[in-house]
Design a protein around this motif. Structure first.
Motif, short mmCIF file in Angstrom:
data_model
loop_
_atom_site.label_atom_id
_atom_site.label_comp_id
_atom_site.label_asym_id
_atom_site.label_seq_id
_atom_site.Cartn_x
_atom_site.Cartn_y
_atom_site.Cartn_z
N LYS A 147 10.08 -26.77 38.18
CA LYS A 147 9.57 -27.72 37.61
C LYS A 147 10.47 -29.17 37.94
O LYS A 147 9.55 -29.97 38.13
N TYR A 148 11.54 -28.89 37.70
CA TYR A 148 12.27 -30.07 37.93
C TYR A 148 13.11 -30.34 39.19
O TYR A 148 13.72 -29.36 39.51
N ASN B 215 8.18 -21.27 39.81
CA ASN B 215 7.97 -21.66 38.65
C ASN B 215 8.95 -22.80 38.38
O ASN B 215 8.99 -23.25 37.26
N HIS C 33 3.42 -32.09 41.11
CA HIS C 33 3.60 -30.67 41.00
C HIS C 33 5.09 -30.53 40.34
O HIS C 33 5.24 -29.67 39.39
N TYR C 34 5.93 -31.46 40.67
CA TYR C 34 7.29 -31.39 40.01
C TYR C 34 7.68 -32.64 39.46
O TYR C 34 7.13 -33.76 39.67
N VAL C 35 8.85 -32.60 38.46
CA VAL C 35 9.24 -33.62 37.76
C VAL C 35 10.55 -34.47 38.38
O VAL C 35 11.50 -33.27 38.36
N SER D 172 2.25 -19.85 45.98
CA SER D 172 1.76 -19.72 44.71
C SER D 172 0.31 -18.74 44.90
O SER D 172 0.12 -18.38 43.56
N ASP E 161 15.73 -27.46 38.48
CA ASP E 161 15.45 -26.20 38.86
C ASP E 161 15.80 -26.15 40.52
O ASP E 161 15.99 -25.04 40.99
#
Length: 142
Positions: A38-39, A36, A74-76, A141, A85
């Motif tokens: 994101k960053y 989960n 998918h990620y920032v 996932s 993260d």
């Protein structure tokens, strides 16, 4: 007799090389604890991309990975480790490139949670190690 022994040794050597070579391209399973996330913060083992002492190869690898992550979507990408993260640590050397994943909340006190290595894996425009990361994240996932 000598030819037979040399031939057998050559065949054994080629067999061992063929067996060992694919290992660097096989990605381990991605840790489900980071699904989960994101960053992402991308840095090098020798410093961040703005460190003047950083080798140019590592600076280019950081940039290549950041570009690949942004294209993936998918990620920032973030530019401060405390906002991440996940921390991606890279190292680019002529002999081999390295991409390792750390939990951003525990980094730098912990060891890596996922890692791949390979020659020419973090070059600008083509980043096969990031492709391995993408595949591992997608598999985890499911």
């Amino acid at each position: 007799m000598k030819r037979a022994v040399v031939g057998a040794l050559v065949m054994l050597l080629f067999g061992l090389l063929a067996y060992a070579a694919p290992a660097q391209y096989n990605a381990p399973p991605f840790p489900k604890t980071l699904i989960n996330a994101k960053y992402v913060y991308v840095t090098s083992y020798d410093g961040d991309q703005f460190d003047q002492r950083l080798l140019s190869e590592d600076r280019e690898a950081i940039s290549a990975v950041q570009d690949a992550i942004q294209k993936w979507g998918h990620y920032v990408v973030v530019y401060r480790p405390e906002n991440a993260d996940i921390v991606l640590m890279v190292q680019s050397r002529p002999s081999e490139d390295l991409l390792a994943v750390y939990d951003g909340k525990l980094w730098p006190e912990q060891t890596y949670l996922w890692r791949v290595m390979g020659r020419g894996g973090l070059q600008q425009g083509e980043t096969p190690l990031v492709s391995k990361l993408e595949s591992a994240v997608e598999q985890a996932s499911q």
